[in-house]
Scaffold this motif. Structure first.
Motif, mmCIF file in Angstrom:
data_model
loop_
_atom_site.group_PDB
_atom_site.id
_atom_site.type_symbol
_atom_site.label_atom_id
_atom_site.label_comp_id
_atom_site.label_asym_id
_atom_site.label_seq_id
_atom_site.Cartn_x
_atom_site.Cartn_y
_atom_site.Cartn_z
ATOM 1 N N LEU A 165 18.722 -11.841 40.607
ATOM 2 C CA LEU A 165 17.985 -13.106 40.656
ATOM 3 C C LEU A 165 16.631 -12.984 39.969
ATOM 4 C CD1 LEU A 165 17.704 -16.019 41.819
ATOM 5 C CD2 LEU A 165 16.687 -14.961 43.849
ATOM 6 N N ASP A 166 15.877 -11.952 40.321
ATOM 7 C CA ASP A 166 14.553 -11.774 39.737
ATOM 8 C C ASP A 166 14.638 -11.409 38.255
ATOM 9 O OD1 ASP A 166 13.433 -12.380 42.166
ATOM 10 O OD2 ASP A 166 13.147 -10.301 42.776
ATOM 11 N N ALA A 167 15.681 -10.664 37.884
ATOM 12 C CA ALA A 167 15.860 -10.323 36.476
ATOM 13 C C ALA A 167 16.142 -11.577 35.656
ATOM 14 C CB ALA A 167 16.997 -9.318 36.309
ATOM 15 N N ALA A 168 16.952 -12.479 36.204
ATOM 16 C CA ALA A 168 17.262 -13.715 35.492
ATOM 17 C C ALA A 168 15.990 -14.529 35.242
ATOM 18 C CB ALA A 168 18.270 -14.540 36.278
ATOM 19 N N ALA A 169 15.089 -14.540 36.215
ATOM 20 C CA ALA A 169 13.819 -15.256 36.035
ATOM 21 C C ALA A 169 12.962 -14.580 34.971
ATOM 22 C CB ALA A 169 13.066 -15.325 37.359
ATOM 23 N N LEU A 170 12.930 -13.247 34.999
ATOM 24 C CA LEU A 170 12.141 -12.511 34.009
ATOM 25 C C LEU A 170 12.702 -12.646 32.596
ATOM 26 C CD1 LEU A 170 11.316 -9.182 35.873
ATOM 27 C CD2 LEU A 170 9.710 -10.978 35.220
ATOM 28 N N ALA A 171 14.007 -12.862 32.508
ATOM 29 C CA ALA A 171 14.650 -12.960 31.194
ATOM 30 C C ALA A 171 14.429 -14.321 30.532
ATOM 31 C CB ALA A 171 16.144 -12.682 31.322
ATOM 32 N N LEU A 172 13.920 -15.287 31.296
ATOM 33 C CA LEU A 172 13.641 -16.598 30.715
ATOM 34 C C LEU A 172 12.521 -16.494 29.680
ATOM 35 C CD1 LEU A 172 13.565 -18.841 33.917
ATOM 36 C CD2 LEU A 172 15.295 -18.923 32.106
ATOM 37 N N ALA A 175 7.633 -19.619 28.310
ATOM 38 C CA ALA A 175 7.315 -21.023 28.600
ATOM 39 C C ALA A 175 8.119 -21.532 29.793
ATOM 40 C CB ALA A 175 7.586 -21.889 27.374
ATOM 41 N N ALA A 176 9.391 -21.132 29.860
ATOM 42 C CA ALA A 176 10.236 -21.564 30.978
ATOM 43 C C ALA A 176 9.785 -20.906 32.278
ATOM 44 C CB ALA A 176 11.698 -21.234 30.691
ATOM 45 N N GLN A 177 9.403 -19.644 32.217
ATOM 46 C CA GLN A 177 8.884 -18.974 33.410
ATOM 47 C C GLN A 177 7.658 -19.694 33.948
ATOM 48 O OE1 GLN A 177 8.417 -14.660 33.375
ATOM 49 N NE2 GLN A 177 9.738 -14.515 31.581
ATOM 50 N N ASN A 178 6.740 -20.004 33.067
ATOM 51 C CA ASN A 178 5.511 -20.679 33.494
ATOM 52 C C ASN A 178 5.797 -22.069 34.028
ATOM 53 O OD1 ASN A 178 3.864 -18.514 32.774
ATOM 54 N ND2 ASN A 178 3.628 -19.238 30.666
ATOM 55 N N ALA A 179 6.727 -22.759 33.391
ATOM 56 C CA ALA A 179 7.073 -24.108 33.844
ATOM 57 C C ALA A 179 7.670 -24.079 35.248
ATOM 58 C CB ALA A 179 8.057 -24.749 32.870
ATOM 59 N N ASP A 180 8.539 -23.111 35.508
ATOM 60 C CA ASP A 180 9.140 -22.998 36.836
ATOM 61 C C ASP A 180 8.078 -22.730 37.897
ATOM 62 O OD1 ASP A 180 11.587 -23.454 35.761
ATOM 63 O OD2 ASP A 180 12.441 -21.486 36.235
ATOM 64 N N LEU A 181 7.142 -21.846 37.590
ATOM 65 C CA LEU A 181 6.091 -21.529 38.552
ATOM 66 C C LEU A 181 5.168 -22.720 38.788
ATOM 67 C CD1 LEU A 181 5.145 -17.910 37.412
ATOM 68 C CD2 LEU A 181 6.340 -18.573 39.519
ATOM 69 N N GLN A 182 4.925 -23.491 37.753
ATOM 70 C CA GLN A 182 4.030 -24.628 37.873
ATOM 71 C C GLN A 182 4.611 -25.754 38.720
ATOM 72 O OE1 GLN A 182 0.820 -25.006 37.003
ATOM 73 N NE2 GLN A 182 0.950 -22.820 36.486
ATOM 74 N N VAL A 183 5.933 -25.756 38.882
ATOM 75 C CA VAL A 183 6.558 -26.800 39.698
ATOM 76 C C VAL A 183 5.981 -26.801 41.113
ATOM 77 C CG1 VAL A 183 8.719 -27.515 40.804
ATOM 78 C CG2 VAL A 183 8.687 -26.928 38.373
ATOM 79 N N TRP A 184 5.718 -25.618 41.652
ATOM 80 C CA TRP A 184 5.197 -25.545 43.020
ATOM 81 C C TRP A 184 3.820 -26.187 43.126
ATOM 82 C CZ3 TRP A 184 8.523 -24.454 46.667
ATOM 83 C CH2 TRP A 184 9.682 -23.749 46.305
ATOM 84 N N GLN A 185 2.999 -25.985 42.100
ATOM 85 C CA GLN A 185 1.663 -26.565 42.109
ATOM 86 C C GLN A 185 1.682 -28.035 41.700
ATOM 87 O OE1 GLN A 185 -1.328 -24.885 42.955
ATOM 88 N NE2 GLN A 185 -2.128 -26.985 42.964
ATOM 89 N N MET A 210 5.570 -18.081 46.247
ATOM 90 C CA MET A 210 6.721 -18.230 45.364
ATOM 91 C C MET A 210 6.491 -17.639 43.985
ATOM 92 S SD MET A 210 8.898 -19.444 47.393
ATOM 93 C CE MET A 210 10.251 -19.801 46.290
ATOM 94 N N ARG A 211 5.313 -17.109 43.749
ATOM 95 C CA ARG A 211 5.025 -16.451 42.477
ATOM 96 C C ARG A 211 5.464 -14.988 42.472
ATOM 97 N NH1 ARG A 211 1.764 -18.844 38.821
ATOM 98 N NH2 ARG A 211 1.004 -20.930 39.338
ATOM 99 N N ARG A 212 5.853 -14.474 43.618
ATOM 100 C CA ARG A 212 6.278 -13.077 43.660
ATOM 101 C C ARG A 212 7.678 -12.991 44.264
ATOM 102 N NH1 ARG A 212 1.638 -13.281 47.070
ATOM 103 N NH2 ARG A 212 2.162 -13.499 49.277
ATOM 104 N N SER A 213 8.299 -11.864 44.083
ATOM 105 C CA SER A 213 9.649 -11.664 44.585
ATOM 106 C C SER A 213 9.665 -11.639 46.110
ATOM 107 C CB SER A 213 10.219 -10.336 44.063
ATOM 108 O OG SER A 213 11.477 -10.059 44.670
ATOM 109 N N GLY A 214 10.690 -12.227 46.671
ATOM 110 C CA GLY A 214 10.861 -12.190 48.115
ATOM 111 C C GLY A 214 11.563 -10.927 48.578
ATOM 112 N N TYR A 215 11.919 -10.049 47.635
ATOM 113 C CA TYR A 215 12.728 -8.893 48.017
ATOM 114 C C TYR A 215 12.046 -7.928 48.979
ATOM 115 C CZ TYR A 215 15.393 -4.605 47.862
ATOM 116 O OH TYR A 215 16.075 -3.486 48.232
ATOM 117 N N PRO A 216 10.805 -7.498 48.753
ATOM 118 C CA PRO A 216 10.218 -6.532 49.698
ATOM 119 C C PRO A 216 10.227 -7.018 51.145
ATOM 120 C CG PRO A 216 8.910 -6.615 47.709
ATOM 121 C CD PRO A 216 9.889 -7.754 47.616
#
Length: 241
Positions: A165-172, A175-185, A210-216
């Motif tokens: 899941l986190d790799a898929a987000a990093l592979a974007l 611009a798409a990564q930033n856009a996804d993160l900005q949705v929360w704000q 939501m800007r960091r991985s929930g895995y830990p």
């Protein structure tokens, strides 16, 4: 293509490739990981590999039956990288946490390859060593074998699920990564409290977390639950089903 693969002692090139290197399975895997990282999944072709290696593409088939065989080798290599330098300490929770975080980090370092490989079962050297190590930690801690297997399964699926899941987000694209993160704000933080009271009450936390991985945190929850079950088993109490 299966009959093209020959034993290692018989298949090594005696002359360097155009790049000045001698082919090996390890070199092909490393080159494939690099190509996937730069160009995505479409880079996993014998033509591109041959060009990057400075060798005839058909040479890849002397080491791997197919591109899927190579993909399994890539998956096993990522697992192996996660294990490098790990040694059990005797503290089962700390040991499993370290393994989990190492797996996650290994895949995050190569997100494009992780998307292709995280869901595969290799049955190869590094994966076998990882299964042995994790089960060894659990059984040494005192978990009965049925419980050890259940926890192993949950632990590995959680680790690889978050890794993918986190790799898929990093592979974007960035611009798409930033856009996804900005949705929360831009969206969630502006919802009307009258219509969405739960989101409005926690929006300031959501936009940060939501800007960091929930895995830990998820890993810690799993390990805490496992410890509770172990204590219950040692005390003779019910562990649930």
């Amino acid at each position: 293509m299966t009959d093209r693969v020959v034993p290692e002692p018989q298949r090594r090139r005696r002359r360097p490739t155009k790049q000045g290197v001698v082919l090996s399975a390890e070199l092909i895997v490393e080159t494939a990981i690099r190509l996937i990282g730069s160009h995505g999944a479409e880079a996993l072709t014998v033509r591109r590999l041959g060009a990057a290696l400075g060798a005839d593409p058909s040479a890849v088939y002397r080491y791997f039956h197919s591109t899927d065989d190579l993909l399994l080798a890539i998956a096993d290599e990522l697992i192996g990288r996660a294990q490098r330098g790990w040694q059990p300490t005797g503290d089962w929770r700390a040991d499993l946490r370290a393994i989990g975080l190492r797996i996650h980090a290994s895949y995050q370092a190569h997100p494009q390859a992780a998307i292709l490989a995280a869901h595969r079962t290799t049955g190869r050297t590094h994966e076998i060593a990882a299964v042995e190590a994790i089960l060894g930690v659990l059984r040494t801690a005192g978990f009965p074998d049925p419980e050890a297997v259940l926890i192993y399964h949950a632990f590995v699926d959680q680790s690889l699920g978050f890794a993918a899941l986190d790799a898929a987000a990093l592979a974007l694209p960035a611009a798409a990564q930033n856009a996804d993160l900005q949705v929360w704000q831009a969206s969630y933080a502006r919802l009307d409290a009258a219509d969405h009271p739960q989101i409005a009450a926690t929006a300031h936390l959501l936009t940060a977390d939501m800007r960091r991985s929930g895995y830990p945190y998820a890993l810690d929850l799993l390990l805490e639950a496992a410890e509770a079950r172990l204590r219950a088993a040692e005390g003779g109490g019910p562990t649930g089903g």
